[in-house]
Scaffold this motif. Sequence first.
Motif, PDB file in Angstrom:
ATOM      1  N   ALA A 125       0.812  -1.217   0.000  1.00 24.52           N
ATOM      2  CA  ALA A 125       0.000   0.000   0.000  1.00 24.52           C
ATOM      3  C   ALA A 125       0.842   1.263   0.000  1.00 24.52           C
ATOM      4  O   ALA A 125       0.488   2.260  -0.635  1.00 24.52           O
ATOM      5  CB  ALA A 125      -0.940  -0.014   1.197  1.00 24.52           C
ATOM      6  N   SER A 126       1.973   1.229   0.693  1.00 27.16           N
ATOM      7  CA  SER A 126       2.813   2.431   0.800  1.00 27.16           C
ATOM      8  C   SER A 126       3.967   2.437  -0.187  1.00 27.16           C
ATOM      9  O   SER A 126       4.792   3.352  -0.158  1.00 27.16           O
ATOM     10  CB  SER A 126       3.367   2.553   2.230  1.00 27.16           C
ATOM     11  N   PHE A 127       4.030   1.436  -1.060  1.00 28.85           N
ATOM     12  CA  PHE A 127       5.155   1.345  -1.990  1.00 28.85           C
ATOM     13  C   PHE A 127       5.031   2.388  -3.102  1.00 28.85           C
ATOM     14  O   PHE A 127       3.918   2.764  -3.493  1.00 28.85           O
ATOM     15  CB  PHE A 127       5.210  -0.037  -2.634  1.00 28.85           C
ATOM     16  N   PRO A 128       6.157   2.804  -3.674  1.00 27.21           N
ATOM     17  CA  PRO A 128       6.100   3.619  -4.889  1.00 27.21           C
ATOM     18  C   PRO A 128       5.423   2.847  -6.010  1.00 27.21           C
ATOM     19  O   PRO A 128       5.452   1.609  -6.037  1.00 27.21           O
ATOM     20  CB  PRO A 128       7.574   3.879  -5.206  1.00 27.21           C
ATOM     21  N   GLU A 129       4.832   3.568  -6.948  1.00 26.20           N
ATOM     22  CA  GLU A 129       4.113   2.931  -8.048  1.00 26.20           C
ATOM     23  C   GLU A 129       5.017   1.969  -8.815  1.00 26.20           C
ATOM     24  O   GLU A 129       4.575   0.900  -9.235  1.00 26.20           O
ATOM     25  CB  GLU A 129       3.555   3.992  -8.990  1.00 26.20           C
ATOM     26  N   GLU A 130       6.278   2.331  -9.015  1.00 30.09           N
ATOM     27  CA  GLU A 130       7.196   1.464  -9.755  1.00 30.09           C
ATOM     28  C   GLU A 130       7.324   0.097  -9.098  1.00 30.09           C
ATOM     29  O   GLU A 130       7.286  -0.937  -9.765  1.00 30.09           O
ATOM     30  CB  GLU A 130       8.579   2.118  -9.851  1.00 30.09           C
ATOM     31  N   ALA A 131       7.441   0.076  -7.778  1.00 34.06           N
ATOM     32  CA  ALA A 131       7.595  -1.189  -7.065  1.00 34.06           C
ATOM     33  C   ALA A 131       6.306  -1.995  -7.098  1.00 34.06           C
ATOM     34  O   ALA A 131       6.330  -3.215  -7.293  1.00 34.06           O
ATOM     35  CB  ALA A 131       8.025  -0.930  -5.621  1.00 34.06           C
ATOM     36  N   ARG A 132       5.160  -1.338  -6.903  1.00 34.87           N
ATOM     37  CA  ARG A 132       3.877  -2.059  -6.955  1.00 34.87           C
ATOM     38  C   ARG A 132       3.684  -2.695  -8.328  1.00 34.87           C
ATOM     39  O   ARG A 132       3.289  -3.853  -8.439  1.00 34.87           O
ATOM     40  CB  ARG A 132       2.723  -1.110  -6.647  1.00 34.87           C
ATOM     41  N   ALA A 133       3.963  -1.930  -9.373  1.00 26.90           N
ATOM     42  CA  ALA A 133       3.780  -2.452 -10.727  1.00 26.90           C
ATOM     43  C   ALA A 133       4.735  -3.605 -11.009  1.00 26.90           C
ATOM     44  O   ALA A 133       4.353  -4.617 -11.612  1.00 26.90           O
ATOM     45  CB  ALA A 133       3.988  -1.332 -11.746  1.00 26.90           C
ATOM     46  N   ALA A 134       5.984  -3.473 -10.571  1.00 28.90           N
ATOM     47  CA  ALA A 134       6.972  -4.526 -10.831  1.00 28.90           C
ATOM     48  C   ALA A 134       6.587  -5.831 -10.150  1.00 28.90           C
ATOM     49  O   ALA A 134       6.742  -6.920 -10.722  1.00 28.90           O
ATOM     50  CB  ALA A 134       8.355  -4.062 -10.373  1.00 28.90           C
TER      51      ALA A 134
END
Length: 327
Positions: free
Chosen positions: A273-282
Motif C-alpha cells: 500500500a505504501s510502496f512507490p508505483e514502480e515497485a507495486r507495478a513490478a
Amino acid sequence: MNETNSRHYAPEPVSPDEAGQRLDKWLATRLPDLSRSRIKGLIEDGRVSLDGATIADPSCRVKPGQSFQVCVPPDAPAIPEAQEIALSVVHEDEDLIVIDKPPGLVVHPAPGNLDFTLVNALLAHCGESLAGIGGVRRPGIVHRLDKDTSGLLVAAKTDLAHRGLSEQFAAHTLERAYRALVWGVPSPSAGEIEGNIGRNPRDRKTMAVVAGGGKTALTRYRVVQIYAGGAVSLVECRLATGRTHQIRVHMTSIGHSLVGDKTYGRVRSGRMASFPEEARAALTTFPRQALHAFLLGFQHPTKGCTLRFESAIPPDINALIKILERV
C-alpha cells in the motif's frame, strides 16, 4: 479436459461382480487399447472423472453402477525434430552438456508444447547421436525445470552418462540450489520443510503437500536478503529430494509463496500500500515465478571428477531486486 483432439471414453457402468476392483485395473479391462500404467498416469494427471468430479487415486475401489469418464490427450510426436534454438552452454564434453535455461523454454515435448523445446534444441546442437539416449521422446533428459524456472540443467549425450546421472538423481547425491523471491520473511530464517507432495485432490493439475500418499520431500532454506521492510525476501533453497514443483509447493505451505507464481501464489497487495508505483507495478506484473536454479554439482558419470557450476541471477529477477532495494 477439453483439449482439442483429445479422445474421450465413457465405459459401461461398473457391474455388481466387478465391485471392489482397483479403478486403474477396472479401466484397463474396459479400455484394452490403453495399458494399465497409461491409465494410472491419466488418473494421476486428473483426466478421469466420476459424475463430473475428478478422481485422485488410481487404487480407489469401484462400486456397482458407477460411470467413469476418461480423457486421453493427443500424443506428442514419437520422435522430436531437431530445431535450431539458441542455447546458453555452460559446459560440454563428449558425455554431457550443461545448459543455463532461460525462462519460458519447455524442457521436453508434451501436449500443448509439441516443439520448440529444450529437447528440440539439443537434437539440433548435439546431432542425431542424441536421439536414442534415455528414450525417443525425452532424449538425454535426466531432470527438468519448470517452463518458467530459469537456471542450470544437465543432459546426457551417451547411454552410459544417462545411467550415471540418473542414478545420482535417484540417490539424491547431486548438489542443487535455487534462489527465489518470496512474499514475506520465513521464520526461522533458516530451516527445513518436510511434507509429502502429491496431486492436489482439489485441483489435479497442481501439486500440494498431502496428508496421505504422495512422495516424501525435503527442502532446506535460508533467507539471504530482506527487501521492502520485510514484504519480500530472497531465499536460497536446497533440494534433498526432487519432486514436481517442490520449492513452489513447500514455500507456499509455510505461507511464503513465490513472487510471480500464478499457480501457487497470489499478489500480496496489502503489503504494498505504501510502496512507490514502480515497485507495486513490478511486483504485481512480474510474469513468472521468481525462481532460478543457480547451483548444480555432480560427479562426472564417466570421468569420476566433481563438476560444480553456478549461474548468476537472471536479468528479470535482478531488475526486480534493484527496484525493491529502493523501497
